[in-house]
Design a protein around this motif. Sequence first.
Motif, PDB file in Angstrom:
ATOM      1  N   GLU A 185       0.828  -1.197   0.000  1.00 29.74           N
ATOM      2  CA  GLU A 185       0.000   0.000   0.000  1.00 29.74           C
ATOM      3  C   GLU A 185       0.866   1.251   0.000  1.00 29.74           C
ATOM      4  O   GLU A 185       1.824   1.360   0.757  1.00 29.74           O
ATOM      5  CB  GLU A 185      -0.911   0.003   1.228  1.00 29.74           C
ATOM      6  CG  GLU A 185      -2.011  -1.034   1.169  1.00 29.74           C
ATOM      7  CD  GLU A 185      -2.947  -0.817   0.000  1.00 29.74           C
ATOM      8  OE1 GLU A 185      -3.372   0.332  -0.217  1.00 29.74           O
ATOM      9  OE2 GLU A 185      -3.246  -1.792  -0.703  1.00 29.74           O
ATOM     10  N   ARG A 186       0.506   2.182  -0.875  1.00 29.16           N
ATOM     11  CA  ARG A 186       1.224   3.461  -0.936  1.00 29.16           C
ATOM     12  C   ARG A 186       0.375   4.550  -0.311  1.00 29.16           C
ATOM     13  O   ARG A 186      -0.833   4.578  -0.488  1.00 29.16           O
ATOM     14  CB  ARG A 186       1.571   3.834  -2.384  1.00 29.16           C
ATOM     15  CG  ARG A 186       2.754   3.057  -2.919  1.00 29.16           C
ATOM     16  CD  ARG A 186       3.214   3.593  -4.264  1.00 29.16           C
ATOM     17  NE  ARG A 186       4.417   2.897  -4.685  1.00 29.16           N
ATOM     18  CZ  ARG A 186       5.638   3.335  -4.452  1.00 29.16           C
ATOM     19  NH1 ARG A 186       5.810   4.476  -3.805  1.00 29.16           N
ATOM     20  NH2 ARG A 186       6.683   2.652  -4.855  1.00 29.16           N
ATOM     21  N   PHE A 187       1.046   5.463   0.392  1.00 32.38           N
ATOM     22  CA  PHE A 187       0.351   6.553   1.069  1.00 32.38           C
ATOM     23  C   PHE A 187       0.902   7.878   0.574  1.00 32.38           C
ATOM     24  O   PHE A 187       2.124   8.088   0.547  1.00 32.38           O
ATOM     25  CB  PHE A 187       0.514   6.432   2.586  1.00 32.38           C
ATOM     26  CG  PHE A 187      -0.156   5.222   3.136  1.00 32.38           C
ATOM     27  CD1 PHE A 187      -1.483   5.273   3.533  1.00 32.38           C
ATOM     28  CD2 PHE A 187       0.514   4.018   3.222  1.00 32.38           C
ATOM     29  CE1 PHE A 187      -2.116   4.154   4.021  1.00 32.38           C
ATOM     30  CE2 PHE A 187      -0.112   2.888   3.705  1.00 32.38           C
ATOM     31  CZ  PHE A 187      -1.434   2.955   4.102  1.00 32.38           C
ATOM     32  N   GLU A 188      -0.015   8.730   0.164  1.00 33.05           N
ATOM     33  CA  GLU A 188       0.392  10.039  -0.340  1.00 33.05           C
ATOM     34  C   GLU A 188       0.973  10.886   0.781  1.00 33.05           C
ATOM     35  O   GLU A 188       0.476  10.885   1.907  1.00 33.05           O
ATOM     36  CB  GLU A 188      -0.801  10.751  -0.977  1.00 33.05           C
ATOM     37  CG  GLU A 188      -1.307  10.078  -2.239  1.00 33.05           C
ATOM     38  CD  GLU A 188      -2.424  10.861  -2.898  1.00 33.05           C
ATOM     39  OE1 GLU A 188      -2.798  11.928  -2.347  1.00 33.05           O
ATOM     40  OE2 GLU A 188      -2.921  10.417  -3.942  1.00 33.05           O
ATOM     41  N   ARG A 189       2.054  11.591   0.460  1.00 37.37           N
ATOM     42  CA  ARG A 189       2.691  12.477   1.425  1.00 37.37           C
ATOM     43  C   ARG A 189       3.020  13.794   0.714  1.00 37.37           C
ATOM     44  O   ARG A 189       3.014  13.881  -0.517  1.00 37.37           O
ATOM     45  CB  ARG A 189       3.993  11.872   1.981  1.00 37.37           C
ATOM     46  CG  ARG A 189       3.860  10.480   2.530  1.00 37.37           C
ATOM     47  CD  ARG A 189       2.993  10.433   3.754  1.00 37.37           C
ATOM     48  NE  ARG A 189       3.577  11.168   4.864  1.00 37.37           N
ATOM     49  CZ  ARG A 189       2.973  11.340   6.026  1.00 37.37           C
ATOM     50  NH1 ARG A 189       1.761  10.843   6.212  1.00 37.37           N
ATOM     51  NH2 ARG A 189       3.555  12.013   7.003  1.00 37.37           N
ATOM     52  N   ASP A 190       3.332  14.780   1.492  1.00 37.25           N
ATOM     53  CA  ASP A 190       3.820  16.050   0.958  1.00 37.25           C
ATOM     54  C   ASP A 190       4.701  16.669   2.037  1.00 37.25           C
ATOM     55  O   ASP A 190       4.257  17.522   2.808  1.00 37.25           O
ATOM     56  CB  ASP A 190       2.659  16.982   0.593  1.00 37.25           C
ATOM     57  CG  ASP A 190       3.140  18.290  -0.034  1.00 37.25           C
ATOM     58  OD1 ASP A 190       4.317  18.322  -0.465  1.00 37.25           O
ATOM     59  OD2 ASP A 190       2.367  19.257  -0.069  1.00 37.25           O
ATOM     60  N   GLU A 191       5.942  16.197   2.101  1.00 40.64           N
ATOM     61  CA  GLU A 191       6.827  16.626   3.174  1.00 40.64           C
ATOM     62  C   GLU A 191       8.273  16.625   2.692  1.00 40.64           C
ATOM     63  O   GLU A 191       8.645  15.846   1.808  1.00 40.64           O
ATOM     64  CB  GLU A 191       6.686  15.699   4.381  1.00 40.64           C
ATOM     65  CG  GLU A 191       7.043  14.263   4.088  1.00 40.64           C
ATOM     66  CD  GLU A 191       6.687  13.324   5.235  1.00 40.64           C
ATOM     67  OE1 GLU A 191       7.509  12.455   5.551  1.00 40.64           O
ATOM     68  OE2 GLU A 191       5.588  13.462   5.793  1.00 40.64           O
ATOM     69  N   PRO A 192       9.108  17.488   3.251  1.00 40.02           N
ATOM     70  CA  PRO A 192      10.517  17.510   2.857  1.00 40.02           C
ATOM     71  C   PRO A 192      11.272  16.319   3.431  1.00 40.02           C
ATOM     72  O   PRO A 192      11.018  15.893   4.560  1.00 40.02           O
ATOM     73  CB  PRO A 192      11.025  18.826   3.466  1.00 40.02           C
ATOM     74  CG  PRO A 192      10.118  19.088   4.620  1.00 40.02           C
ATOM     75  CD  PRO A 192       8.783  18.533   4.236  1.00 40.02           C
ATOM     76  N   VAL A 193      12.172  15.759   2.647  1.00 40.54           N
ATOM     77  CA  VAL A 193      12.990  14.625   3.071  1.00 40.54           C
ATOM     78  C   VAL A 193      14.437  14.907   2.682  1.00 40.54           C
ATOM     79  O   VAL A 193      14.718  15.362   1.561  1.00 40.54           O
ATOM     80  CB  VAL A 193      12.506  13.313   2.413  1.00 40.54           C
ATOM     81  CG1 VAL A 193      13.484  12.174   2.678  1.00 40.54           C
ATOM     82  CG2 VAL A 193      11.124  12.949   2.914  1.00 40.54           C
TER      83      VAL A 193
END
Length: 648
Positions: free
Chosen positions: A539-547
């Motif tokens: 399962e893939r989960f959408e993210r929006d964060e700096p890495v």
Amino acid sequence: MISALAPGLIALGACLAILPWLRRDSTLARSLMTGMSFVLLIRYFAWRVTGTLPPPGLTADFLVGFPFMLAEGASLVSISLSLLFLSRTIDRSADVKAGLRRAAAAAPAPLVDVFICTYNEEKSILERTIIGATGLEYGNYRVWVLDDGRRLWLKRLTEELGCSYLTRLDNAHAKAGNINHALHHVAGLRDKPQFVSILDADFVPMPDFLARATSLMEDKSVGVVQTPQHFINPDPIQSNLAATEVWPDEQRFFFDILMPAKDAWDVAFCCGTSSVFRVSGLMQIGGFPTESVTEDYLVTLRLKERGYRTVYLNERLTIGLAPEGLKEYITQRGRWCLGMMQIVRSRSGPFSLRSNLTFIDRLSLVDAFMSWAAVYGAKVFGLAVPWLFLLCGIKAVHADLFELLRYFLPFYVWYAFTMAWISRGRSMAIMTDVSQYIAAPAVLRAVVTGLVKPRGHKFNVTAKGGNRNQRFVEWPLLGLYGSALLVTLLSIAYAFILNLRGEYIAYGGLALAWSLYNCLVLAIVCFICIEQPRRRKAERFERDEPVLIHQGGTPRLVRMADISILGARFIDPAPPPAGTVIKCNVYGQDVSAAVVRRTVGGFGVRFEETVATRVRVVRAFYAGEYVRAFRDVRAVPLGRALLMRLFN
């Protein structure tokens, strides 16, 4: 028309005026709403019995109408029992907090043995469960993999991941027998456990699972602490309707709403996985009982007979897999129903004279029995009665639409608002009907076979972790409900177009409205039978964060677009070429990964395959940061999703 709608409109206005002022955790408020629902239910059913039954006699009207009234009455009894239990709720998180404070200042933690039960699950599923179990933040525990499949590769995997392996010579009594074999083994060790925890092969515990669950064991009367089942993947209803983001999995009402309510009445019960047991209690009853394929519920009753309670901790402490396919989903529901029928026929059943269960325990069992036998049986009548009138003129209900609205609508409105309020939208009539129709053939078969022949049934393991990369049609179910939809449409056309008569105008409004609702439900069921492709095994989960990533020793920031336990996708204006090895910081862990593809404005990576990397990734992923939790129903998007699925 206005006079028929007036009672329903009054109920609607009262709900809108009252509900904003009520607290969901207040017993008084819940009793007000459920009590009023019960009063309106009695008003409706009294009218049904006294004002709508056909005249007694050997007529088609009476021979259909009287059994239908009995089936509807049984269904309403089930609703009444549900309303009773939902009038209370309890939250034990405060007790856990206090227990953890006392445990921190007390002696060393009691020994807990964690049993991971497995039969035929694949390596990728078992590996993540073992990794999660061996990473628990608890000071004194052991992990045992109970392999009923006798697989050499699994023995090697347990050695690699640092836990113990147990198997046996046969598979007698399935999961219950597997657990009992392990109980006998650990009871013979020098260091005997005080508690055991049961995990199904696909349920990954979060780090604080044991610490929080065992804190409720301070009360010596507690024999079982049960926690809810949450899922990392959508169930077939969510995925096949493309409604994963706007509708919860089918078990959320049960685990989030019903189980805390049952616990408030002291009738919570074990649900198999994600639970902790007091070993001394299990030894007193001879281990897990084997007379039912739902040994989890039955073990609760046997412990109750010895004075041990089951309490429910409504916290998300394990993450598992919902059945991937519709067939597996139906098989699971059929097994649950069969197990309940076996319990009803057992010495711990609600009507047994050999059991010392309390009245409320027996009433809870009746509630569970009726929710299977009565509700699903009434569904069959719900499809057939309109057909019989429109095609054959058989009036099972002697009432017109306006009469029905006058008595049924106030109950329906108040009950619907009550359930939506209590459940935070997890209960919606049309979706409840959809899920019940999907499981109805298997459930009704299980009701009959379980009551007639309660012994000798095989334990059917629910397959998990399947990968369906192509569209798949569940033809038997689609054929059944597609035919029902066709008959419903033809009956409407016959009665109102091809053979229009005065009686259809006088009484047909009820049958027409009923049939149109059935058409909507059946259409949704048919679309669910056409299973949509699932292209990823993880399962893939959408993210929006700096890495932060390191490429060739040079650190730089990119944005994470999505992540799974196998890899991730990053947004980057200067993506590295495929094959580049990078290091990325995932939830505080430095993880090596290889670039597998470049995309428009970014790149995708696959995490390193080493054991150390897999351990870090799984423990970080299942710690909760990247696993979605259902918050509430978004009604408008749900309606949009259904419309898009129906007409797309």
